[in-house]
Design a protein around this motif. Structure first.
Motif, PDB file in Angstrom:
ATOM      1  N   LYS A  90      -7.071  11.983  11.588  1.00  0.00           N
ATOM      2  CA  LYS A  90      -6.981  13.058  12.582  1.00  0.00           C
ATOM      3  C   LYS A  90      -5.635  13.019  13.282  1.00  0.00           C
ATOM      4  O   LYS A  90      -5.040  14.062  13.571  1.00  0.00           O
ATOM      5  N   ARG A  91      -5.136  11.813  13.556  1.00  0.00           N
ATOM      6  CA  ARG A  91      -3.826  11.667  14.215  1.00  0.00           C
ATOM      7  C   ARG A  91      -2.728  12.321  13.373  1.00  0.00           C
ATOM      8  O   ARG A  91      -1.798  12.936  13.911  1.00  0.00           O
ATOM      9  N   PHE A  92      -2.835  12.233  12.042  1.00  0.00           N
ATOM     10  CA  PHE A  92      -1.826  12.821  11.162  1.00  0.00           C
ATOM     11  C   PHE A  92      -2.167  14.260  10.768  1.00  0.00           C
ATOM     12  O   PHE A  92      -1.400  14.905  10.044  1.00  0.00           O
ATOM     13  N   GLY A  93      -3.322  14.741  11.201  1.00  0.00           N
ATOM     14  CA  GLY A  93      -3.706  16.116  10.902  1.00  0.00           C
ATOM     15  C   GLY A  93      -4.057  16.358   9.453  1.00  0.00           C
ATOM     16  O   GLY A  93      -3.816  17.441   8.914  1.00  0.00           O
ATOM     17  N   ILE A  94      -4.635  15.339   8.802  1.00  0.00           N
ATOM     18  CA  ILE A  94      -4.994  15.450   7.388  1.00  0.00           C
ATOM     19  C   ILE A  94      -6.435  14.991   7.181  1.00  0.00           C
ATOM     20  O   ILE A  94      -7.008  14.291   8.020  1.00  0.00           O
ATOM     21  N   GLU A  95      -7.014  15.394   6.046  1.00  0.00           N
ATOM     22  CA  GLU A  95      -8.386  14.961   5.722  1.00  0.00           C
ATOM     23  C   GLU A  95      -8.410  13.536   5.193  1.00  0.00           C
ATOM     24  O   GLU A  95      -9.368  12.794   5.403  1.00  0.00           O
ATOM     25  N   GLY A  96      -7.367  13.192   4.454  1.00  0.00           N
ATOM     26  CA  GLY A  96      -7.320  11.872   3.846  1.00  0.00           C
ATOM     27  C   GLY A  96      -6.037  11.720   3.050  1.00  0.00           C
ATOM     28  O   GLY A  96      -5.132  12.555   3.135  1.00  0.00           O
ATOM     29  N   THR A  97      -5.983  10.659   2.265  1.00  0.00           N
ATOM     30  CA  THR A  97      -4.817  10.414   1.412  1.00  0.00           C
ATOM     31  C   THR A  97      -5.263   9.881   0.059  1.00  0.00           C
ATOM     32  O   THR A  97      -6.421   9.506  -0.132  1.00  0.00           O
ATOM     33  N   VAL A  98      -4.314   9.822  -0.853  1.00  0.00           N
ATOM     34  CA  VAL A  98      -4.453   9.049  -2.083  1.00  0.00           C
ATOM     35  C   VAL A  98      -3.804   7.696  -1.787  1.00  0.00           C
ATOM     36  O   VAL A  98      -2.686   7.647  -1.277  1.00  0.00           O
ATOM     37  N   ARG A  99      -4.511   6.620  -2.078  1.00  0.00           N
ATOM     38  CA  ARG A  99      -3.975   5.291  -1.781  1.00  0.00           C
ATOM     39  C   ARG A  99      -3.889   4.465  -3.052  1.00  0.00           C
ATOM     40  O   ARG A  99      -4.893   4.189  -3.705  1.00  0.00           O
ATOM     41  N   ALA A 100      -2.671   4.082  -3.403  1.00  0.00           N
ATOM     42  CA  ALA A 100      -2.444   3.124  -4.492  1.00  0.00           C
ATOM     43  C   ALA A 100      -2.059   1.796  -3.842  1.00  0.00           C
ATOM     44  O   ALA A 100      -1.112   1.749  -3.061  1.00  0.00           O
ATOM     45  N   SER A 101      -2.808   0.763  -4.138  1.00  0.00           N
ATOM     46  CA  SER A 101      -2.556  -0.544  -3.524  1.00  0.00           C
ATOM     47  C   SER A 101      -2.401  -1.579  -4.630  1.00  0.00           C
ATOM     48  O   SER A 101      -3.163  -1.611  -5.587  1.00  0.00           O
TER      49      SER A 101
ATOM     50  N   VAL B 143       0.855  -1.193   0.000  1.00  0.00           N
ATOM     51  CA  VAL B 143       0.000   0.000   0.000  1.00  0.00           C
ATOM     52  C   VAL B 143       0.888   1.239   0.000  1.00  0.00           C
ATOM     53  O   VAL B 143       1.764   1.374   0.862  1.00  0.00           O
ATOM     54  N   LEU B 144       0.674   2.130  -0.970  1.00  0.00           N
ATOM     55  CA  LEU B 144       1.381   3.411  -1.031  1.00  0.00           C
ATOM     56  C   LEU B 144       0.344   4.514  -0.810  1.00  0.00           C
ATOM     57  O   LEU B 144      -0.454   4.811  -1.693  1.00  0.00           O
ATOM     58  N   SER B 145       0.370   5.100   0.385  1.00  0.00           N
ATOM     59  CA  SER B 145      -0.545   6.191   0.719  1.00  0.00           C
ATOM     60  C   SER B 145       0.236   7.495   0.666  1.00  0.00           C
ATOM     61  O   SER B 145       1.360   7.567   1.183  1.00  0.00           O
ATOM     62  N   PHE B 146      -0.349   8.525   0.078  1.00  0.00           N
ATOM     63  CA  PHE B 146       0.396   9.774  -0.083  1.00  0.00           C
ATOM     64  C   PHE B 146      -0.547  10.947  -0.301  1.00  0.00           C
ATOM     65  O   PHE B 146      -1.742  10.787  -0.551  1.00  0.00           O
ATOM     66  N   ASN B 147       0.027  12.121  -0.195  1.00  0.00           N
ATOM     67  CA  ASN B 147      -0.638  13.357  -0.595  1.00  0.00           C
ATOM     68  C   ASN B 147       0.301  14.150  -1.483  1.00  0.00           C
ATOM     69  O   ASN B 147       1.516  13.898  -1.516  1.00  0.00           O
ATOM     70  N   ILE B 148      -0.251  15.101  -2.214  1.00  0.00           N
ATOM     71  CA  ILE B 148       0.541  16.058  -2.974  1.00  0.00           C
ATOM     72  C   ILE B 148       0.320  17.420  -2.348  1.00  0.00           C
ATOM     73  O   ILE B 148      -0.835  17.836  -2.136  1.00  0.00           O
ATOM     74  N   ASN B 149       1.398  18.061  -2.008  1.00  0.00           N
ATOM     75  CA  ASN B 149       1.340  19.329  -1.287  1.00  0.00           C
ATOM     76  C   ASN B 149       0.393  20.326  -1.959  1.00  0.00           C
ATOM     77  O   ASN B 149       0.503  20.586  -3.152  1.00  0.00           O
ATOM     78  N   GLY B 150      -0.561  20.834  -1.175  1.00  0.00           N
ATOM     79  CA  GLY B 150      -1.471  21.858  -1.675  1.00  0.00           C
ATOM     80  C   GLY B 150      -2.668  21.339  -2.437  1.00  0.00           C
ATOM     81  O   GLY B 150      -3.475  22.138  -2.931  1.00  0.00           O
ATOM     82  N   MET B 151      -2.819  20.003  -2.538  1.00  0.00           N
ATOM     83  CA  MET B 151      -3.932  19.441  -3.301  1.00  0.00           C
ATOM     84  C   MET B 151      -4.790  18.537  -2.425  1.00  0.00           C
ATOM     85  O   MET B 151      -4.284  17.829  -1.553  1.00  0.00           O
ATOM     86  N   HIS B 152      -6.083  18.557  -2.702  1.00  0.00           N
ATOM     87  CA  HIS B 152      -6.992  17.655  -2.008  1.00  0.00           C
ATOM     88  C   HIS B 152      -6.850  16.253  -2.625  1.00  0.00           C
ATOM     89  O   HIS B 152      -6.730  16.125  -3.846  1.00  0.00           O
TER      90      HIS B 152
ATOM     91  N   GLN C 120       3.498  14.618 -12.916  1.00  0.00           N
ATOM     92  CA  GLN C 120       2.842  15.662 -13.724  1.00  0.00           C
ATOM     93  C   GLN C 120       1.890  16.489 -12.882  1.00  0.00           C
ATOM     94  O   GLN C 120       1.875  17.729 -12.980  1.00  0.00           O
ATOM     95  N   ILE C 121       1.115  15.822 -12.040  1.00  0.00           N
ATOM     96  CA  ILE C 121       0.150  16.522 -11.180  1.00  0.00           C
ATOM     97  C   ILE C 121       0.884  17.410 -10.174  1.00  0.00           C
ATOM     98  O   ILE C 121       0.499  18.559  -9.937  1.00  0.00           O
ATOM     99  N   ALA C 122       1.955  16.864  -9.588  1.00  0.00           N
ATOM    100  CA  ALA C 122       2.740  17.646  -8.597  1.00  0.00           C
ATOM    101  C   ALA C 122       3.396  18.850  -9.247  1.00  0.00           C
ATOM    102  O   ALA C 122       3.436  19.933  -8.645  1.00  0.00           O
ATOM    103  N   ARG C 123       3.909  18.680 -10.460  1.00  0.00           N
ATOM    104  CA  ARG C 123       4.521  19.835 -11.169  1.00  0.00           C
ATOM    105  C   ARG C 123       3.496  20.913 -11.441  1.00  0.00           C
ATOM    106  O   ARG C 123       3.766  22.100 -11.306  1.00  0.00           O
ATOM    107  N   PHE C 124       2.307  20.468 -11.826  1.00  0.00           N
ATOM    108  CA  PHE C 124       1.216  21.410 -12.127  1.00  0.00           C
ATOM    109  C   PHE C 124       0.890  22.261 -10.896  1.00  0.00           C
ATOM    110  O   PHE C 124       0.644  23.466 -11.001  1.00  0.00           O
ATOM    111  N   LYS C 125       0.915  21.629  -9.711  1.00  0.00           N
ATOM    112  CA  LYS C 125       0.530  22.346  -8.494  1.00  0.00           C
ATOM    113  C   LYS C 125       1.711  23.070  -7.842  1.00  0.00           C
ATOM    114  O   LYS C 125       1.541  24.130  -7.241  1.00  0.00           O
ATOM    115  N   ASN C 126       2.919  22.518  -7.964  1.00  0.00           N
ATOM    116  CA  ASN C 126       4.047  23.027  -7.184  1.00  0.00           C
ATOM    117  C   ASN C 126       5.119  23.708  -8.040  1.00  0.00           C
ATOM    118  O   ASN C 126       6.269  23.797  -7.639  1.00  0.00           O
ATOM    119  N   LYS C 127       4.718  24.153  -9.247  1.00  0.00           N
ATOM    120  CA  LYS C 127       5.726  24.798 -10.100  1.00  0.00           C
ATOM    121  C   LYS C 127       5.983  26.232  -9.629  1.00  0.00           C
ATOM    122  O   LYS C 127       5.183  26.847  -8.952  1.00  0.00           O
TER     123      LYS C 127
END
Length: 407
Positions: free
Chosen positions: A370-381, A334-343, A400-407
């Motif tokens: 709540k323990r991690f202080g986030i709403e949720g994650t993107v999960r690739a399993s 399981v790879l759970s992650f977020n991209i900075n600044g994106m829901h 590509q998505i991260a570049r779009f948001k964090n350029k």
């Protein structure tokens, strides 16, 4: 011997389609795995040739259906290395299996002031039934904290144990983080205080070798649909002596020996907990899923899935704005992650446009988020039919998505 992934993929019709004009890449396996043709054919065969109620019929169809149904029970026993088939109860899923224990074992053996221990990373289905039981009985729910990597703080768990502890109910492998918990240590420690232990095996059973006798757990709950099997079917394993001490879950046909208006005597296990007409077709088809796993072997499956997870971590670790969530040393794929600044939902939709299916949100683990202080994650399993080329497409899409948001 390595697996022939192309050959394995050929067994799964659903994988060979396009989504939004792109080849489907299915990375939502922690929610449900896809079904091999053998499972689909077993379902069809039952309805075409063997459709009948079980256990009570005197005709050929009933005899065949009963035999196939009980063959699956034996296959499940073998799959988790239970002592006997009578310790295998069929339910609607992991959620019902846990609720069964709460409503039967809990109602009989847990009272005012008693304590139940769970962990911070539990699925809602391993939180809410215990909260309901505690409200009903005046019992107390204790929670094992976790560290920033998403691992339980075992020393803190030991501090929670006391003679008041009647049950520890803990996830074997986290659906949201992939963390594999040290359940054997947990079980041994809980037993030293006389407590029973339930393992939520919804995720672990599809990735890890399971031996309930070696683990020495009192209960284990899991679902067929996360094991390449049908939906709407689950398993509760319980030690014979514990199951025999528990009252029935539902009243009706099959769970009785004799009924009069004055008194009812209950059937032996496992039938005491299988009231009414069961999910016969899906139970029978589940054996084909277990045979599929058995033929590939768990060690080969795990080795492949572990390699996919390692490759995904390597390809994403330097992406600007990529934030992994859950970095335990011991994990399932399981790879759970977020991209900075994106829901997470927006990321999921953008990946879906590329034909990549992932899960987004809190994954029915709101207290964990709540323990991690986030709403949720993107999960690739990842599952046995996934490939490294698909991982590359995921990493490209995330970058590509991260570049779009964090350029």
């Amino acid at each position: 011997m390595s697996l022939n992934i192309d050959q394995i993929r050929g067994l799964f019709p659903v994988l060979h389609q396009e989504v939004h004009g792109k080849p489907l890449i299915y990375f939502d396996n922690a929610a449900t795995t896809q079904k091999p043709l053998a499972v689909i054919e077993a379902l069809t065969k039952y309805y075409e040739f063997d459709n009948s109620n079980i256990h009570r019929g005197a005709h050929a169809l009933a005899d065949r259906a009963t035999r196939y149904y009980e063959e699956t029970r034996e296959a499940v026993r073998e799959f988790i290395h239970a002592k006997e088939a009578a310790e295998i109860i069929f339910t609607k899923g992991t959620t019902e299996s846990i609720n069964l224990v709460a409503k039967t074992f809990g109602s009989k053996f847990i009272g005012k002031g008693d304590e139940i221990i769970i962990s911070t990373m539990e699925h809602h289905s391993n939180i809410v039934p215990w909260q309901m039981l505690c409200e009903e009985k005046g019992a107390i729910l204790r929670v094992i904290p976790i560290n920033e990597a998403g691992e339980i703080l075992y020393e803190e768990f030991e501090k929670l144990l006391s003679p008041k502890t009647k049950l520890v109910s803990i996830v074997h492998a986290s659906n949201a983080l992939g963390t594999i918990n040290p359940v054997k240590k947990v079980i041994d420690a809980a037993h030293s205080f006389g407590a029973k232990v339930l393992l939520d095996g919804a995720q672990s059973t599809s990735h890890l070798e399971i031996n309930v006798q070696d683990l020495n757990c009192d209960f284990m709950a899991f679902s067929a649909h996360k094991l390449y099997g049908p939906t709407g079917l689950g398993v509760l394993y319980g030690k014979r002596e514990v199951l025999e001490s528990m009252p029935p879950f539902l009243g009706g046909g099959e769970m009785i020996k004799e009924v009069t208006f004055e008194k009812t005597t209950y059937n032996e296990i496992p039938f005491k907990f299988e009231a009414g007409t069961p999910n016969i077709a899906d139970v029978i088809a589940f054996k084909a899923a277990l045979d599929f796993i058995k033929d590939l072997t768990k060690p080969e499956i795990k080795a492949h899935e572990d390699s996919l997870l390692a490759y995904a971590k390597e390809l994403t670790k330097d992406i600007k704005g990529f934030i992994p969530v859950g970095t335990a040393k011991e994990k399932v794929s399981v790879l759970s992650f977020n991209i900075n600044g994106m829901h997470p939902f927006d990321v999921g939709q953008m990946l879906d446009a590329k034909g990549i299916a992932v899960r987004t949100g809190h994954h029915c683990t709101q207290p964990l988020m709540k323990r991690f202080g986030i709403e949720g994650t993107v999960r690739a399993s990842f599952a046995v039919y996934n490939t490294k080329s698909e991982i590359e497409k995921l990493a490209e899409g995330v970058a590509q998505i991260a570049r779009f948001k964090n350029k």
